[in-house]
Design an enzyme around this catalytic site. Structure first.
Site, PDB file in Angstrom:
ATOM      1  N   GLU A  71       0.856  -1.179   0.000  1.00 29.38           N
ATOM      2  CA  GLU A  71       0.000   0.000   0.000  1.00 29.38           C
ATOM      3  C   GLU A  71       0.895   1.232   0.000  1.00 29.38           C
ATOM      4  O   GLU A  71       1.758   1.395   0.860  1.00 29.38           O
ATOM      5  CB  GLU A  71      -0.906   0.003   1.235  1.00 29.38           C
ATOM      6  CG  GLU A  71      -1.718   1.282   1.429  1.00 29.38           C
ATOM      7  CD  GLU A  71      -2.791   1.470   0.368  1.00 29.38           C
ATOM      8  OE1 GLU A  71      -3.330   2.584   0.257  1.00 29.38           O
ATOM      9  OE2 GLU A  71      -3.094   0.503  -0.348  1.00 29.38           O
ATOM     10  N   CYS A 125      -4.982   5.831   5.065  1.00 30.28           N
ATOM     11  CA  CYS A 125      -4.771   4.633   4.263  1.00 30.28           C
ATOM     12  C   CYS A 125      -6.112   3.966   3.967  1.00 30.28           C
ATOM     13  O   CYS A 125      -7.065   4.114   4.732  1.00 30.28           O
ATOM     14  CB  CYS A 125      -3.857   3.687   5.047  1.00 30.28           C
ATOM     15  SG  CYS A 125      -3.560   2.103   4.276  1.00 30.28           S
ATOM     16  N   CYS A 148      -5.170   0.264   6.313  1.00 29.78           N
ATOM     17  CA  CYS A 148      -5.042   0.400   7.778  1.00 29.78           C
ATOM     18  C   CYS A 148      -6.044   1.441   8.269  1.00 29.78           C
ATOM     19  O   CYS A 148      -5.661   2.547   8.669  1.00 29.78           O
ATOM     20  CB  CYS A 148      -3.626   0.796   8.158  1.00 29.78           C
ATOM     21  SG  CYS A 148      -2.380  -0.281   7.467  1.00 29.78           S
ATOM     22  N   HIS A 195      -6.283   3.249  12.753  1.00 31.95           N
ATOM     23  CA  HIS A 195      -6.082   4.677  13.005  1.00 31.95           C
ATOM     24  C   HIS A 195      -7.288   5.291  13.699  1.00 31.95           C
ATOM     25  O   HIS A 195      -7.147   6.197  14.526  1.00 31.95           O
ATOM     26  CB  HIS A 195      -5.779   5.411  11.697  1.00 31.95           C
ATOM     27  CG  HIS A 195      -4.423   5.108  11.144  1.00 31.95           C
ATOM     28  ND1 HIS A 195      -3.270   5.494  11.775  1.00 31.95           N
ATOM     29  CD2 HIS A 195      -4.038   4.437  10.032  1.00 31.95           C
ATOM     30  CE1 HIS A 195      -2.220   5.093  11.074  1.00 31.95           C
ATOM     31  NE2 HIS A 195      -2.667   4.439  10.020  1.00 31.95           N
ATOM     32  N   ARG A 243       0.726  -4.329  11.222  1.00 27.39           N
ATOM     33  CA  ARG A 243       2.120  -4.103  10.848  1.00 27.39           C
ATOM     34  C   ARG A 243       2.988  -3.677  12.024  1.00 27.39           C
ATOM     35  O   ARG A 243       4.165  -3.403  11.850  1.00 27.39           O
ATOM     36  CB  ARG A 243       2.191  -3.062   9.726  1.00 27.39           C
ATOM     37  CG  ARG A 243       1.665  -3.599   8.415  1.00 27.39           C
ATOM     38  CD  ARG A 243       1.292  -2.508   7.424  1.00 27.39           C
ATOM     39  NE  ARG A 243       0.717  -3.111   6.230  1.00 27.39           N
ATOM     40  CZ  ARG A 243      -0.558  -3.487   6.112  1.00 27.39           C
ATOM     41  NH1 ARG A 243      -1.388  -3.316   7.130  1.00 27.39           N
ATOM     42  NH2 ARG A 243      -1.004  -4.035   5.010  1.00 27.39           N
ATOM     43  N   SER A 252       4.958   1.546   9.623  1.00 28.36           N
ATOM     44  CA  SER A 252       5.849   1.655   8.474  1.00 28.36           C
ATOM     45  C   SER A 252       6.777   2.859   8.576  1.00 28.36           C
ATOM     46  O   SER A 252       7.726   2.955   7.795  1.00 28.36           O
ATOM     47  CB  SER A 252       5.044   1.697   7.164  1.00 28.36           C
ATOM     48  OG  SER A 252       4.481   0.428   6.901  1.00 28.36           O
ATOM     49  N   CYS A 271       3.298  -0.553   4.357  1.00 30.28           N
ATOM     50  CA  CYS A 271       2.088   0.250   4.145  1.00 30.28           C
ATOM     51  C   CYS A 271       2.521   1.708   4.151  1.00 30.28           C
ATOM     52  O   CYS A 271       2.373   2.417   5.149  1.00 30.28           O
ATOM     53  CB  CYS A 271       1.052  -0.035   5.219  1.00 30.28           C
ATOM     54  SG  CYS A 271      -0.559   0.671   4.814  1.00 30.28           S
ATOM     55  N   CYS A 295       0.371   4.911   5.054  1.00 31.45           N
ATOM     56  CA  CYS A 295       0.228   5.332   6.454  1.00 31.45           C
ATOM     57  C   CYS A 295       1.345   6.271   6.878  1.00 31.45           C
ATOM     58  O   CYS A 295       1.172   7.117   7.751  1.00 31.45           O
ATOM     59  CB  CYS A 295       0.238   4.117   7.382  1.00 31.45           C
ATOM     60  SG  CYS A 295      -1.278   3.155   7.318  1.00 31.45           S
TER      61      CYS A 295
END
Length: 567
Positions: free
Chosen positions: A14, A61, A64, A68, A479, A502, A546, A549
């Protein structure tokens, strides 16, 4: 001779990630991880009502999302010192564990498996032999010869049409591919089955969250779900039993297929247990709060230094000073103003683009540290912390995965340290997915029991004081460690920073010029063919990047970036 390889963009992730490596004598000798978009939501949130932040942050994102939303409301609740009704905690826990299960299944089968599975080779497999092999590994009912033959016929249709569909642009025939045709066919069959199975988790999220992605039910102070024993338009026993049915279907696949496939495939790639270690400081946070104050958690958290489980130090609550004081971010090698490490409460997000500079700024991702040290986050960190803390679920499923790995490879002497690797991250993710299934079952049972005891509360109204308050919310996302940091003044957001998984893993060199986890994990990786650097993808994909993010995109010239047409 040194060769520079640039992979841009890294696909099957992503967001937009660029990886540069220098290769000498067939091994990586230097590496750079570069996020190629700017994240500006922190700037948007300044001056806004803190109760609205979660609706914006989950738009970091499209993958995700729930993570969040939940972390954002936890940050504001922490600043206010709020208690959250137990039903709300349990509903959030069910959403986040279901989301994690879906994410882990998709990551292995649909984003990473083709780094290891030669799909075209499956055409040469014997379906009967494939079914016999599968039966020695598990009792999954869809492993029979009829299913394997049907999958092979579907695959032939793809190949004969010249259109490989989701299997296009693979590294078929690459010298780093090692699986026998029968194992490749079994993996393709499970790839297709996983497409249906992962959707059961999405349905759980949608039932409780109102939709998926981007749930609609969370709020500062709890959730908006109304509870009743029999009213048709609220959370009732019928919907709870529907959720339980989806949990049971997920449980069977994860424990009979996913938890078996990963170590079975890994057994053919034991050399990759020696690559991809990188930063071996591991950070994970506790999750699934079991009380209204966020002081008792179902899942453990903590920090491990240099891969030594005896150094484990626990993180125990949302108010844990050990975690709150340890996090900082540097922009020395990121496209932002400044270079000194800043604590998130005083963090800055002022863009300063300079082009790609090997020794200067080269990424939109910042470089987080924990007490001045780089740390890896994610399922590997989570599993190691779980084992170090003595958690029985982690120990049980890690033991099962290691038994499969040793049995298929016929190597009984594989040490636990093999997890510090590219293949180890995949194994840890499968282990964590099984732990999440047990946790999901447990949270569902506790919610049913609590409602059965007559508790129907789901929300406490927040009250904002005058003056400045600060709060942090964290969550062990698919993640890894995710934290949101908010400064509120007179009921308005004064500063907001999100330190996401990430960012921890994909960050560039820090204020001390130390490499980030992606970069260090690539060092000494073999590269068989510089024109087809499959090995770079293997290690980077093992983190499940990702990047959306960590960063977001802006055009300072105000040009149109993309146009979407709804049909």
């Amino acid at each position: 001779m040194t060769t520079r390889i640039t992979v841009d963009p890294i696909t099957r992730i992503e967001g937009h990630l660029r990886i540069d490596v220098e290769v000498d004598n067939g091994k990586v000798t230097n590496a750079w991880s570069s996020g190629q978009m700017w994240r500006g939501i922190e700037k948007i949130l300044v001056g806004m009502d803190p109760r609205e932040a979660w609706t914006y942050t989950q738009r970091f994102c499209g993958v995700c999302t729930t993570v969040h939303a939940i972390t954002s409301v936890r940050a504001v609740e922490n600043a206010l010192g709020m208690e959250v009704p137990l039903n709300a905690q349990l509903i959030r826990n069910i959403i986040q564990t279901a989301h994690a299960i879906q994410d882990h299944i998709v990551h292995f089968y649909h984003l990473s498996a083709v780094d290891w599975v030669d799909v075209v080779s499956a055409l040469d497999a014997d379906p009967v032999a494939t079914a016999k092999l599968a039966e020695t590994l598990s009792d999954w009912p869809l492993n029979g010869p009829h299913e394997m033959k049907a999958v092979q016929e579907r695959l032939k249709t793809f190949v004969n049409s010249g259109q490989l569909g989701p299997f296009a642009s693979g590294f078929w025939g690459h010298p780093a591919m090692k699986l026998p045709p029968e194992v490749n066919l079994l993996a393709v069959a499970h790839y297709l089955q996983a497409l249906e199975v992962q959707n059961h988790a999405n349905k759980i999220v949608a039932i409780l969250g109102g939709k998926s992605p981007h749930i609609q039910n969370v709020a500062v102070g709890g959730v908006s779900n109304s509870i009743s024993h029999d009213a048709p338009s609220v959370l009732n026993i019928e919907r709870l039993m529907l959720i339980k049915g989806f949990i049971d279907k997920l449980d069977q696949f994860v424990k009979s297929v996913y938890l078996v496939d990963v170590p079975a495939v890994g057994a053919f790639y034991l050399d990759w247990a020696g690559y991809g270690g990188g930063v071996m400081n591991y950070l994970s946070v506790p999750d699934c709060p079991q009380d209204s104050k966020g002081t008792v958690f179902d899942l453990p958290g903590g920090y491990i230094r240099n891969g030594d489980l005896s150094t484990f130090k626990a993180i125990t609550s949302f108010n844990d000073d050990y975690f709150r004081q340890g996090v900082a971010e540097s922009s020395k090698h990121s496209w932002y103003e400044g270079s000194d490490p800043l604590h998130p409460f005083v963090g800055e997000t002022e863009p300063q683009y300079t082009d790609f500079q090997d020794d200067g700024k080269y990424s939109w991702v910042k470089a987080p540290t924990f007490y001045g040290q780089r740390a890896e986050v994610g399922p590997l960190a989570n599993v190691l912390v779980g084992v170090a803390s003595g958690n029985e679920r982690y120990k049980k499923y890690l033991g099962q995965a290691m038994d499969t790995l040793k049995g298929v490879s016929k190597n009984p002497d594989i040490p636990l340290s093999a997890l510090h690797s590219t293949i180890g991250r995949h194994a840890a993710r499968a282990v964590r997915c099984a732990v999440m299934l047990d946790t999901l079952n447990d949270q569902w049972s506790r919610l049913v029991e609590n409602i059965g005891n007559g508790d129907q509360d789901t929300f406490n109204a927040p009250v904002f004081p005058k003056g400045e308050i600060r709060g942090v919310g964290f969550h062990e996302a698919p993640r890894g460690t995710l934290s949101h940091w908010v400064v509120i003044e007179d009921a308005k957001i004064k500063n907001y920073q999100a330190v996401v998984p990430s960012t921890w893993n994909a960050g560039p060199r820090d204020a001390n010029d130390e490499m980030g986890p992606y970069e260090l994990s690539l060092m000494d990786n073999p590269i068989a063919d510089p024109e087809n650097p499959l090995e770079v993808l293997r290690t980077v994909h093992s983190f499940d990047p990702c990047i959306a993010c960590a960063i977001h995109m802006v055009d300072t010239e105000q040009q149109e970036i993309v146009k979407v047409k709804a049909l």
